[in-house]
Enzyme design. Structure first.
Site, short mmCIF file in Angstrom:
data_model
loop_
_atom_site.label_atom_id
_atom_site.label_comp_id
_atom_site.label_asym_id
_atom_site.label_seq_id
_atom_site.Cartn_x
_atom_site.Cartn_y
_atom_site.Cartn_z
N SER B 13 45.43 53.88 32.67
CA SER B 13 44.00 52.31 32.50
C SER B 13 43.90 51.41 31.21
CB SER B 13 42.49 52.57 32.85
OG SER B 13 42.97 53.11 34.47
N CYS B 14 43.44 50.55 31.62
CA CYS B 14 43.32 49.49 30.07
C CYS B 14 43.13 49.89 29.40
CB CYS B 14 42.46 48.57 31.56
SG CYS B 14 41.73 46.86 29.72
N PRO B 15 42.81 50.03 28.27
CA PRO B 15 43.91 48.96 27.41
C PRO B 15 45.50 49.76 27.17
CG PRO B 15 42.93 49.55 25.44
CD PRO B 15 42.35 50.89 26.78
#
Lengths: 156, 75
Positions: B13-15
């Site tokens: 997931s981000c980042p």
């Protein structure tokens, strides 16, 4: 052309509020920004070698999504904070969100500069040996000397 | 499309897809192509933003079966 710059002031020491400085810091560094994060007050907890004391509490945090509705009286019970923290960490892991340790390491690898507030260290009588290496200590004026020249400046 | 290196960002997931794409590009030479496979819907916009801000051209974006495949050329 000189790199763009970003400065962040990290003032919170809870698990949820620990994420934004490290996420934005590591991302900005990946985009070529020079980044400095100034850790002050409770934010200093994020510089500890051992981050296991960084927790989340549902108490006084009504926006926190809960699996079941939980009255405040129940949230006050001993062990609820540890349980909420454990559940949040499991959720983060399940969704592929990096741990705080990993994001912090990615920041350091990318030369994000960490500055710890000397005044807060003295105020709370923190032991510097409990903090990670490669951090600098400074005060408000130290922060301004970098922040005054930034493209993005955030208070978290 | 031909590529020189592949980065499997599935499940991240981000980042992380962006930060680790940047890391994957570090030891590549100018003109080489990195293939990134991500399952993070947010990376669709983020990868374009990364390419634009770092000057590494995004040659192609393909979305199939809930996966996003990006080809990034090292500048």
């Amino acid at each position: 052309m000189a790199n763009k710059k970003m400065a962040i002031i990290a003032t919170k020491g809870t698990l949820d509020m620990a994420y934004p400085p490290f996420i934005l810091g590591s991302t900005a560094a990946a985009l070529g920004y020079d980044v400095q994060i100034f850790f002050t007050f409770y934010g200093l907890q994020l510089l500890r070698k051992d981050l296991s004391s960084v927790m989340i509490s549902p108490l006084a945090n009504p926006a926190m999504p809960m699996p079941v509705p939980m009255p405040v009286m129940v949230q006050m019970l001993p062990g609820m904070e540890s349980m909420a923290t454990m559940m949040m960490k499991q959720k983060l892991k399940k969704h592929g969100v990096a741990s705080l340790e990993e994001l912090r390491d990615l920041c350091l690898e990318a030369d994000v500069k960490f500055v710890a507030c000397q005044m807060t260290v003295d105020l709370f009588e923190f032991d510097k040996s409990e903090f990670i290496d490669n951090i600098e200590y400074g005060g408000a004026a130290t922060f301004m000397s970098f922040a005054g020249d930034t493209d993005i400046c955030l208070f978290v | 499309m031909n590529f020189d290196k592949e980065f499997n960002a599935r499940g991240l997931s981000c980042p992380l897809p962006i930060v680790k794409t940047k890391k994957a590009l570090v030891d590549m030479t100018s003109g080489q192509v990195l293939k990134v496979i991500s399952t993070d819907a947010g990376s669709l916009k983020d990868m374009a933003a990364f390419a634009e801000q770092t000057g590494n051209p995004l040659l192609s974006t393909v979305e199939e079966n809930g996966e996003y495949v990006f080809y990034v050329k090292k500048k």
